[in-house]
Motif scaffolding. Structure first.
Motif, PDB file in Angstrom:
ATOM      1  N   CYS A 108       0.074 -10.866  -3.623  1.00 37.65           N
ATOM      2  CA  CYS A 108       0.216  -9.539  -4.215  1.00 37.65           C
ATOM      3  C   CYS A 108       1.376  -8.828  -3.525  1.00 37.65           C
ATOM      4  O   CYS A 108       1.469  -8.851  -2.295  1.00 37.65           O
ATOM      5  N   VAL A 109       2.249  -8.210  -4.322  1.00 41.08           N
ATOM      6  CA  VAL A 109       3.405  -7.496  -3.779  1.00 41.08           C
ATOM      7  C   VAL A 109       3.525  -6.152  -4.486  1.00 41.08           C
ATOM      8  O   VAL A 109       3.344  -6.053  -5.701  1.00 41.08           O
ATOM      9  N   ALA A 110       3.830  -5.111  -3.706  1.00 37.75           N
ATOM     10  CA  ALA A 110       4.117  -3.793  -4.290  1.00 37.75           C
ATOM     11  C   ALA A 110       5.300  -3.188  -3.562  1.00 37.75           C
ATOM     12  O   ALA A 110       5.462  -3.380  -2.353  1.00 37.75           O
ATOM     13  N   THR A 111       6.133  -2.461  -4.292  1.00 37.36           N
ATOM     14  CA  THR A 111       7.276  -1.791  -3.678  1.00 37.36           C
ATOM     15  C   THR A 111       7.666  -0.572  -4.504  1.00 37.36           C
ATOM     16  O   THR A 111       7.465  -0.552  -5.724  1.00 37.36           O
ATOM     17  N   ASP A 112       8.200   0.441  -3.822  1.00 35.09           N
ATOM     18  CA  ASP A 112       8.741   1.605  -4.528  1.00 35.09           C
ATOM     19  C   ASP A 112      10.236   1.751  -4.274  1.00 35.09           C
ATOM     20  O   ASP A 112      10.832   2.777  -4.590  1.00 35.09           O
ATOM     21  N   GLY A 113      10.834   0.704  -3.705  1.00 38.28           N
ATOM     22  CA  GLY A 113      12.261   0.744  -3.411  1.00 38.28           C
ATOM     23  C   GLY A 113      12.579   1.240  -2.021  1.00 38.28           C
ATOM     24  O   GLY A 113      13.666   0.998  -1.495  1.00 38.28           O
ATOM     25  N   HIS A 114      11.613   1.929  -1.377  1.00 41.45           N
ATOM     26  CA  HIS A 114      11.797   2.418  -0.011  1.00 41.45           C
ATOM     27  C   HIS A 114      10.985   1.605   0.988  1.00 41.45           C
ATOM     28  O   HIS A 114      11.297   1.564   2.174  1.00 41.45           O
ATOM     29  N   ARG A 115       9.938   0.984   0.507  1.00 43.47           N
ATOM     30  CA  ARG A 115       9.077   0.143   1.353  1.00 43.47           C
ATOM     31  C   ARG A 115       8.483  -0.949   0.486  1.00 43.47           C
ATOM     32  O   ARG A 115       8.417  -0.825  -0.742  1.00 43.47           O
ATOM     33  N   LEU A 116       8.025  -1.990   1.121  1.00 47.15           N
ATOM     34  CA  LEU A 116       7.439  -3.128   0.406  1.00 47.15           C
ATOM     35  C   LEU A 116       6.224  -3.617   1.184  1.00 47.15           C
ATOM     36  O   LEU A 116       6.236  -3.643   2.419  1.00 47.15           O
ATOM     37  N   ALA A 117       5.175  -3.972   0.457  1.00 48.78           N
ATOM     38  CA  ALA A 117       3.970  -4.530   1.082  1.00 48.78           C
ATOM     39  C   ALA A 117       3.636  -5.852   0.397  1.00 48.78           C
ATOM     40  O   ALA A 117       3.677  -5.947  -0.834  1.00 48.78           O
ATOM     41  N   LEU A 118       3.337  -6.861   1.193  1.00 50.16           N
ATOM     42  CA  LEU A 118       3.006  -8.193   0.668  1.00 50.16           C
ATOM     43  C   LEU A 118       1.741  -8.687   1.359  1.00 50.16           C
ATOM     44  O   LEU A 118       1.596  -8.554   2.581  1.00 50.16           O
ATOM     45  N   CYS A 119       0.837  -9.237   0.564  1.00 52.98           N
ATOM     46  CA  CYS A 119      -0.386  -9.815   1.124  1.00 52.98           C
ATOM     47  C   CYS A 119      -0.718 -11.071   0.332  1.00 52.98           C
ATOM     48  O   CYS A 119      -0.589 -11.098  -0.902  1.00 52.98           O
ATOM     49  N   GLU A 120      -1.120 -12.128   1.027  1.00 49.76           N
ATOM     50  CA  GLU A 120      -1.396 -13.391   0.342  1.00 49.76           C
ATOM     51  C   GLU A 120      -2.598 -14.095   0.958  1.00 49.76           C
ATOM     52  O   GLU A 120      -3.041 -13.768   2.060  1.00 49.76           O
TER      53      GLU A 120
END
Length: 367
Positions: free
Chosen positions: A169-181
């Motif tokens: 799963c990945v989410a980003t708003d262009g200023h930060r990014l979070a990834l979890c797998e």
């Protein structure tokens, strides 16, 4: 239609479905919950045309039938009734819904059940099962980075896909990014990348909160379905292309910073008290094993705090958004938080030493 059921069962079922109903609707039927009573089971359905949630529960049914009634009003009635009360719902001679519990009596307007929109079922290509704790972790570690900017609609959700034997799963708003797998479960191999909308993520997380059971997930090109006990949530997916996030994950980062996460979060929170509301910028100055957090706000003054850290690389000054830093610290379960830094203009890679399956990226600010 006429049925009766215990107040707690009614409240739980309505609680699961009514959240999807918007408070303001231009289409009146979307403010209602569809109730279908037959064979000792009542099925509650609510939708906003993008998400549909249904919940089935047993009830004492005297007369079968389908009706739609105002979802939020019915939920509020159930919530305010005394614990343990038996609730009776029936269609009166005037075509309105009568709700009775003890000495309480309510009459609600109805709309035709035939007008209630049904979400078509897709041919799901992938079916797999996740534990509630596993799905909660994937969501919790990434949802904070979902963009709220409507113009970049393809960032308004979590990118859910299988890659290199992992479900990611990945989410980003262009200023930060979070990834979890996590390790890819049976049935999810080759899962194409899909973007699950922000509202769907919030509803799924609420449905699985505190559960220990397994969740059945089905995915097609346009929809995703979650089966949680007797509740079923079906949602449209965001029709867009998620950016190539791997390009923004720093691969260098030779300057390693290790700091106590709780101490660091508290210091950032204190110092950022006087930061400008818009930028929330905070400057980190690293010299040896000393980290100085500083904010200089022409209107409200300045603040600084020194922390002992484990660093040892060459001196560095770098700025970040204080809120984004604090959001990341809440995802760290270990005592320490690990930063990999390069230079003032390059993004920082943040990791939890106790969770190899999660990483976070923060873009720097000019300070």
């Amino acid at each position: 239609m006429k049925f009766s059921m215990e107040r707690a069962a009614l409240l739980e079922a309505l609680g699961h479905v009514q959240n999807v109903v918007e408070r303001r609707n231009t289409i009146p039927i979307l403010s209602n919950v569809l109730m279908s009573a037959d064979n000792g089971v009542i099925n509650f359905v609510a939708t906003d045309l993008d998400i549909e949630i249904s919940e089935s529960t047993s009830a004492d049914i005297a007369v079968s039938g389908d009706v739609t009634a105002p979802a939020h009003t019915l939920y509020d009635i159930a919530r305010k009734l005394p614990d343990g009360s038996e609730v009776s719902l029936s269609v009166g001679s005037d075509g309105r819904l009568e709700v009775d519990a003890g000495r309480s009596h309510f009459v609600l307007p109805l709309l035709p059940a035939g007008d209630f929109p049904k979400m078509t079922a897709d041919d799901f290509t992938h079916d797999f099962v996740l534990g509630a704790a596993e799905l909660s972790r994937l969501i919790d570690k990434t949802k904070f980075a979902i963009s709220t900017e409507e113009t970049r609609y393809y960032l308004n959700g979590i990118y859910f896909h299988a890659i290199d034997g992992k479900l990611r799963c990945v989410a980003t708003d262009g200023h930060r990014l979070a990834l979890c797998e996590m390790k890819v479960p049976d049935g999810a191999d080759g899962l194409p990348g899909v973007i699950i909308p922000r509202k769907t993520i919030a509803e799924v997380r609420r449905l699985i909160d505190g559960l220990s059971e397994t969740i059945e997930i089905s995915v097609s090109e346009a929809k995703i379905r979650f089966k949680v006990g007797s509740a079923v949530l079906t949602s449209k997916l965001i029709d867009g292309t998620f950016p190539d996030y791997d390009r923004v994950i720093p691969k260098g980062g030779d300057k390693k910073l290790v700091v106590d996460n709780g101490v660091f979060a508290s210091a950032v929170d204190r110092v950022s008290t006087i930061s400008a509301e818009k930028s929330r910028s905070i400057k980190l100055t690293l010299e040896g094993d000393n980290l100085t957090l500083a904010v200089n706000n022409p209107e409200h003054g300045n603040a600084r705090e020194d922390l002992m850290v484990d660093y040892g690389a060459e001196n560095l000054e770098i700025g970040f958004n204080a809120k984004y830093l604090l959001d990341v610290t809440t995802q760290i379960e270990a005592r320490d938080i690990h930063f990999a830094l390069s230079d003032p203009a390059s993004p920082a890679l943040v990791k939890d030493p106790e969770d190899d399956g999660a990483l976070f990226v923060l873009m720097p600010l000019r300070v």
